[in-house]
Write a protein that holds these residues in place. Structure first.
Motif, mmCIF file in Angstrom:
data_model
loop_
_atom_site.group_PDB
_atom_site.id
_atom_site.type_symbol
_atom_site.label_atom_id
_atom_site.label_comp_id
_atom_site.label_asym_id
_atom_site.label_seq_id
_atom_site.Cartn_x
_atom_site.Cartn_y
_atom_site.Cartn_z
ATOM 1 N N TRP A 288 -49.050 19.353 12.112
ATOM 2 C CA TRP A 288 -48.395 20.402 11.332
ATOM 3 C C TRP A 288 -46.875 20.261 11.319
ATOM 4 O O TRP A 288 -46.240 20.288 10.255
ATOM 5 N N SER A 289 -46.263 20.100 12.499
ATOM 6 C CA SER A 289 -44.796 20.053 12.554
ATOM 7 C C SER A 289 -44.250 18.842 11.819
ATOM 8 O O SER A 289 -43.232 18.936 11.121
ATOM 9 N N ALA A 290 -44.913 17.686 11.954
ATOM 10 C CA ALA A 290 -44.445 16.488 11.264
ATOM 11 C C ALA A 290 -44.571 16.641 9.752
ATOM 12 O O ALA A 290 -43.693 16.224 8.995
ATOM 13 N N VAL A 291 -45.670 17.259 9.303
ATOM 14 C CA VAL A 291 -45.862 17.468 7.862
ATOM 15 C C VAL A 291 -44.774 18.389 7.312
ATOM 16 O O VAL A 291 -44.170 18.117 6.264
ATOM 17 N N VAL A 292 -44.498 19.469 8.023
ATOM 18 C CA VAL A 292 -43.481 20.421 7.555
ATOM 19 C C VAL A 292 -42.108 19.776 7.527
ATOM 20 O O VAL A 292 -41.376 19.846 6.526
ATOM 21 N N ASP A 293 -41.713 19.128 8.639
ATOM 22 C CA ASP A 293 -40.385 18.521 8.697
ATOM 23 C C ASP A 293 -40.203 17.454 7.623
ATOM 24 O O ASP A 293 -39.164 17.383 6.958
ATOM 25 N N SER A 294 -41.193 16.594 7.450
ATOM 26 C CA SER A 294 -41.051 15.507 6.484
ATOM 27 C C SER A 294 -40.996 16.036 5.055
ATOM 28 O O SER A 294 -40.266 15.515 4.212
ATOM 29 N N ASN A 295 -41.753 17.097 4.769
ATOM 30 C CA ASN A 295 -41.734 17.647 3.409
ATOM 31 C C ASN A 295 -40.485 18.468 3.135
ATOM 32 O O ASN A 295 -40.006 18.506 1.998
ATOM 33 N N VAL A 296 -39.938 19.122 4.143
ATOM 34 C CA VAL A 296 -38.698 19.877 3.944
ATOM 35 C C VAL A 296 -37.559 18.938 3.582
ATOM 36 O O VAL A 296 -36.729 19.245 2.712
ATOM 37 N N THR A 297 -37.494 17.777 4.221
ATOM 38 C CA THR A 297 -36.430 16.823 3.887
ATOM 39 C C THR A 297 -36.560 16.351 2.437
ATOM 40 O O THR A 297 -35.555 16.164 1.745
ATOM 41 N N THR A 298 -37.776 16.171 1.958
ATOM 42 C CA THR A 298 -37.969 15.799 0.552
ATOM 43 C C THR A 298 -37.595 16.939 -0.375
ATOM 44 O O THR A 298 -36.998 16.735 -1.437
ATOM 45 N N LEU A 299 -37.925 18.177 0.016
ATOM 46 C CA LEU A 299 -37.572 19.333 -0.802
ATOM 47 C C LEU A 299 -36.063 19.511 -0.906
ATOM 48 O O LEU A 299 -35.544 19.934 -1.947
ATOM 49 N N LEU A 300 -35.341 19.174 0.160
ATOM 50 C CA LEU A 300 -33.884 19.256 0.101
ATOM 51 C C LEU A 300 -33.338 18.310 -0.969
ATOM 52 O O LEU A 300 -32.473 18.690 -1.766
ATOM 53 N N ALA A 301 -33.850 17.086 -0.997
ATOM 54 C CA ALA A 301 -33.401 16.122 -2.005
ATOM 55 C C ALA A 301 -33.794 16.569 -3.409
ATOM 56 O O ALA A 301 -33.000 16.477 -4.359
ATOM 57 N N ALA A 302 -35.024 17.071 -3.573
ATOM 58 C CA ALA A 302 -35.477 17.522 -4.893
ATOM 59 C C ALA A 302 -34.681 18.735 -5.361
ATOM 60 O O ALA A 302 -34.362 18.864 -6.548
ATOM 61 N N GLY A 303 -34.337 19.635 -4.439
ATOM 62 C CA GLY A 303 -33.537 20.799 -4.800
ATOM 63 C C GLY A 303 -32.159 20.412 -5.289
ATOM 64 O O GLY A 303 -31.617 21.012 -6.230
ATOM 65 N N LEU A 304 -31.557 19.398 -4.693
ATOM 66 C CA LEU A 304 -30.251 18.923 -5.146
ATOM 67 C C LEU A 304 -30.342 18.367 -6.562
ATOM 68 O O LEU A 304 -29.414 18.519 -7.366
ATOM 69 N N LEU A 305 -31.433 17.686 -6.881
ATOM 70 C CA LEU A 305 -31.622 17.192 -8.244
ATOM 71 C C LEU A 305 -31.655 18.350 -9.236
ATOM 72 O O LEU A 305 -31.090 18.265 -10.331
ATOM 73 N N PHE A 306 -32.292 19.446 -8.855
ATOM 74 C CA PHE A 306 -32.400 20.578 -9.762
ATOM 75 C C PHE A 306 -31.028 21.204 -10.018
ATOM 76 O O PHE A 306 -30.698 21.567 -11.151
ATOM 77 N N PHE A 307 -30.201 21.315 -8.979
ATOM 78 C CA PHE A 307 -28.926 22.012 -9.132
ATOM 79 C C PHE A 307 -27.821 21.130 -9.714
ATOM 80 O O PHE A 307 -26.918 21.631 -10.384
ATOM 81 N N PHE A 308 -27.871 19.820 -9.482
ATOM 82 C CA PHE A 308 -26.767 18.965 -9.898
ATOM 83 C C PHE A 308 -27.095 18.083 -11.089
ATOM 84 O O PHE A 308 -26.183 17.595 -11.753
ATOM 85 N N ALA A 309 -28.367 17.836 -11.356
ATOM 86 C CA ALA A 309 -28.714 16.956 -12.466
ATOM 87 C C ALA A 309 -28.768 17.750 -13.766
ATOM 88 O O ALA A 309 -28.709 18.972 -13.789
ATOM 89 N N ALA B 108 -25.337 15.615 4.231
ATOM 90 C CA ALA B 108 -24.964 16.723 5.109
ATOM 91 C C ALA B 108 -26.142 17.652 5.370
ATOM 92 O O ALA B 108 -26.361 18.099 6.509
ATOM 93 N N ALA B 109 -26.932 17.950 4.324
ATOM 94 C CA ALA B 109 -28.067 18.857 4.487
ATOM 95 C C ALA B 109 -29.123 18.269 5.422
ATOM 96 O O ALA B 109 -29.680 18.978 6.270
ATOM 97 N N GLN B 110 -29.375 16.963 5.274
ATOM 98 C CA GLN B 110 -30.358 16.330 6.160
ATOM 99 C C GLN B 110 -29.861 16.352 7.599
ATOM 100 O O GLN B 110 -30.634 16.599 8.538
ATOM 101 N N LEU B 111 -28.570 16.089 7.801
ATOM 102 C CA LEU B 111 -28.012 16.071 9.156
ATOM 103 C C LEU B 111 -28.112 17.446 9.801
ATOM 104 O O LEU B 111 -28.486 17.581 10.976
ATOM 105 N N ILE B 112 -27.783 18.491 9.029
ATOM 106 C CA ILE B 112 -27.838 19.853 9.572
ATOM 107 C C ILE B 112 -29.282 20.237 9.921
ATOM 108 O O ILE B 112 -29.554 20.763 11.005
ATOM 109 N N TYR B 113 -30.191 19.983 9.007
ATOM 110 C CA TYR B 113 -31.583 20.355 9.254
ATOM 111 C C TYR B 113 -32.161 19.611 10.455
ATOM 112 O O TYR B 113 -32.811 20.214 11.324
ATOM 113 N N LEU B 114 -31.906 18.316 10.507
ATOM 114 C CA LEU B 114 -32.459 17.528 11.611
ATOM 115 C C LEU B 114 -31.808 17.884 12.940
ATOM 116 O O LEU B 114 -32.449 17.809 13.990
#
Length: 781
Positions: free
Chosen positions: A378-399, A593-599
């Motif tokens: 569970w924890s690995a699935v959540v952590d790995s998917n949150v990092t992907t969501l951070l990248a996808a969210g940046l695409l939504f706001f900046f692209a 920066a977002a990945q560094l803070i989250y991790l």
């Protein structure tokens, strides 16, 4: 059945039923890059009297909406983007010239009394008394002196193009005035009717954007002082049908409150869009089929159930996009297909954990290792998917444009993958392992076998962390090569980042790049970049190219190429290109920066810094690869790069999750030994997940067409580099940082003593476990 499995089964059934209903009753909204048409982005600017802000842009948007509606385009779209931009979508419009002229003109319609004639050149600038002199459209070389403005376009209630067959006037524009404006029109025409026949003063001038479009004389039947009453009139001017309709659309829409500039323009042919849909759909189906076959071969019954969950994932993702009203674009289709790989990763994490649990105890109770596998993953699935969501969210706001659709699709896909893996797959797995026929044949489930990768690791017992300086040296060398490529060859920025125009032409006869380049140069564009695209198409890229010049290039290509059609047309203003470049850099910086803070929150800062360092390493290698290959760096590449960031961190998080778990049990243990064991334990997952993602990406690269070829190449490189950097970059850096900054060991905790008995990791048979204890290896400390 206990309450928890029953609850999951009800949720799974409800989600699948709702998704099926939405998919059958509603259809997805396709972007212009899939259905063909023109997208124009307008930017408002200040006028002498009005400041361009959100309020004035909203007023301009309503005017443009009326103009677009008057053009008769089926299902047009118009919306404000930011404070000063308006996006206009015109499906089916393949010639953007007229559309841009009609919807983008300021269209200041005014009515003036004519006060006389002049031989002097006209001037649009009014004199102190409001008069001006403009060319007479009916008599070349003559100019009319116009009095102050008597009426503006705001007084026009409606305008319609009509064919006047009785008076043989041809196509005219009929105007309906509002009440007060109708009285003003009667007054102006009544004063003009008092002038003698043939005198200039008997005419009334109608101007549009300081140009006389019609100056009709008042008919003899109009009484002096009375004028034309009834609140209606006609504009004549030898109009063609299209000219009359365009003028009616401008007049009906009224005047824009602020001037607008075209900063972006995209045109996609319907054939190209249809081919993209077909290619992406074929790639998705083949990718899903190959991935399902692969995980079925590896995990047998559980793999088959995961393949079924993948099909349901596709249904749920599609239904979610339709329900949200999201526009499905070509990069969005790629994101939809790519998220399948994310769904596979969650399933593989769970199955590998369940396999380890079963091999450690060899119990006949299959439900317990499956349950433990879901719990520990569970924890690995959540952590790995949150990092992907951070990248996808940046695409939504900046692209912008289609890439924003990629960000939305990837976000929806990641959330749907977590739902299918942790709920639907678990419901299916719990049901399967609870059957007597399955319990009697544990090998059928796939978790009872060691697996080829795990068998090889047990036989070799590799110590991958021991040569960490060597691995870091190789990583540093690869980064140096990548940086050298960026410095020496430079990056081939696409039109989106540099500004300019890119047009893709399809020719009926085969034309090579040299012949096309010569034809474009002869047309007056020697500096244009001319290249061959897939299926023999020709792309022409220039810094500046007007719509008229684009037609000139098309005509020049007709000599060697025969019939020439525009398949794709992209125009980006220099200011927008500079803005997109800046946003791309900001997005990449925030991603790091977002990945560094989250991790750092989820792990110790040393592990977070190591993960981010490996991520930057992966990004540099992918960018360097594109620099050496001369591939274009555009917004689609940016989408791939941010996805690589998510995938790279995803892979590293899985390993560090094992390290964190082991250190909680034995805080005083050596990180090198712990990290090596974590790498060995998770290597089967890394290989199996990587294979699943590569099946998907290879299908996109081979079948997705030219539009997705570079996108797929970037992601394939990112997946391969990410798999290697976790082991050979992130882990060595983490060990080095830990040695320099060791954590404060806890005191008085059970199991924290250095003399704690060695613990054999999960996943080995009792004989192998005893052998490792005797050798003193394999301990997780």
């Amino acid at each position: 059945m206990s309450r928890a499995p029953l609850w999951r089964a009800v949720v799974a059934l409800a989600v699948v039923a709702l998704s099926l209903y939405i998919a059958l009753t509603q259809s997805a909204r396709l972007g212009l890059d899939l259905r063909g048409g023109t997208q124009i982005v307008l930017e408002t600017r200040n006028s002498p009297t009005v400041t361009a802000d959100a309020a004035s842009t909203d007023r301009a948007l309503e005017v443009l909406r009326q103009r677009v509606d008057a053009l008769g385009v089926s299902e047009p779209g118009i919306a404000r983007s930011g404070e000063k931009r308006i996006i206009v979508e015109l499906p089916g419009v393949q010639d953007p010239r007229k559309a841009a002229e009609v919807i983008g003109r300021t269209a200041q319609l005014t009515v003036h009394p004519v006060t006389g004639e002049s031989q002097a050149k006209g001037t649009a600038k009014p004199a102190a008394d409001g008069s001006r002199t403009l060319p007479d459209p009916d008599r070349p070389g003559k100019h009319l002196r116009l009095g102050p403005t008597a009426l503006t376009g705001e007084g026009v209630k409606d305008a319609e193009a009509r064919l006047d067959q009785q008076s043989l006037a041809g196509w005219t524009v009929s105007l309906d005035f509002r009440k007060g404006a109708g009285d003003t029109w009667a007054k102006v025409t009544g004063e003009a009717a008092c002038a003698p026949q043939g005198a200039p003063e008997r005419r009334v001038a109608i101007t549009l954007d300081n140009k006389i479009i019609s100056a009709p004389g008042v008919n003899e039947g109009v009484a002096c002082g009375t004028g034309i009453t009834g609140g209606t009139t006609q504009i004549t001017g030898n109009f063609s049908q299209s000219e009359a309709r365009d003028l009616a659309a401008l007049v009906k829409g009224g005047a824009l409150p602020v001037p607008v500039d075209v900063v972006e323009q995209r045109t996609v042919g319907p054939t190209l869009g249809a081919e993209a849909i077909e290619a992406s759909t074929r790639a998705a189906l083949i990718g899903i089929a190959l991935t399902a076959l692969f995980i079925t071969a590896v995990y047998r019954l559980l793999g088959f159930l995961a393949g079924l969950a993948l099909a349901l994932y596709g249904l749920i993702s599609y239904a979610a996009l339709v329900a949200l009203g999201a526009t499905l674009t070509l990069p969005g289709l790629a994101g939809f297909v790519l998220a399948i790989g994310m769904a596979v990763d969650a399933n593989v994490l769970v199955f590998e954990r369940a396999r380890e649990e079963y091999l450690a105890v060899r119990s006949k109770d299959l439900a317990k290792p499956v349950r433990t596998g879901f719990s520990k993953a569970w924890s690995a699935v959540v952590d790995s998917n949150v990092t992907t969501l951070l990248a996808a969210g940046l695409l939504f706001f900046f692209a912008t444009g289609p890439v924003k659709g990629f960000g939305i699709t990837l976000c929806v896909g990641v959330l749907a993958s977590m739902l299918t893996a942790l709920v639907i797959t678990r419901v299916l797995a719990d049901f399967a392992v609870g059957r007597d026929a399955v319990r009697r044949r544990p090998a059928l489930t796939g978790i009872a076998s060691t697996g080829r990768v795990r068998t090889w690791l047990a036989r070799r017992d590799p110590n991958l962390v021991r040569h960490r300086r060597r691995w870091l040296g190789v990583s540093g060398l690869l980064v140096a090569v990548a940086v050298a490529g960026i410095a020496l060859r430079g990056l081939e920025f696409g039109v989106e980042f540099t500004g300019g125009r890119l047009v893709e032409y399809s020719t009926s006869r085969s034309v090579d790049a040299d012949t096309a380049r010569a034809a474009v140069s002869d047309a007056g564009f020697p500096r244009a970049v001319v290249q061959e695209s897939g299926d023999g198409d020709i792309t022409v890229r220039t810094e500046r190219l007007t719509d008229t010049e684009q037609q000139r290039v098309r005509t020049a290509l007709e000599r060697p190429g025969g019939t020439v059609t525009v398949e794709r047309d992209e125009l980006i203003g220099p200011s927008l290109g500079s803005e997109l470049r800046q946003k791309a850099l900001i997005a990449l910086g925030i991603a790091v920066a977002a990945q560094l803070i989250y991790l750092s929150v989820r792990f110790r800062w040393t592990l977070a810094a190591a993960a981010v360092s490996a991520m930057v390493h992966d990004v540099l290698l992918v960018v360097g690869l594109f620099a050496w290959l001369g591939k274009p760096v555009d917004s689609v590449f940016l989408a791939a790069l941010l996805t690589v960031i998510g995938y790279s961190v995803n892979d590293t998080v899985v390993v560090f999750d094992r390290v964190r778990e082991a250190r909680r049990r034995h805080p005083r243990g050596d990180l090198g030994t712990t990290a090596n064991r974590a790498v060995v334990q998770t290597l089967p997952r890394t290989v199996n997940t990587g294979m699943g993602a590569l099946f998907i990406l290879s299908a996109l690269a081979v079948l997705g067409g030219d539009a997705l070829a570079d996108f797929s190449l970037a992601l394939i490189a990112g997946v391969l580099v990410g798999m290697a950097s976790t082991v050979f970059t992130a882990v060595p850096i983490a060990v080095a940082l830990e040695h320099r900054n060791p954590p404060t060991p806890p005191s008085g905790r059970p199991g924290s003593s250095d003399s704690a008995p060695a613990e054999v990791p999960d996943g080995y048979s009792p004989l192998e476990a005893r052998r490792r204890r005797e050798r003193g290896t394999g301990a997780v400390v």
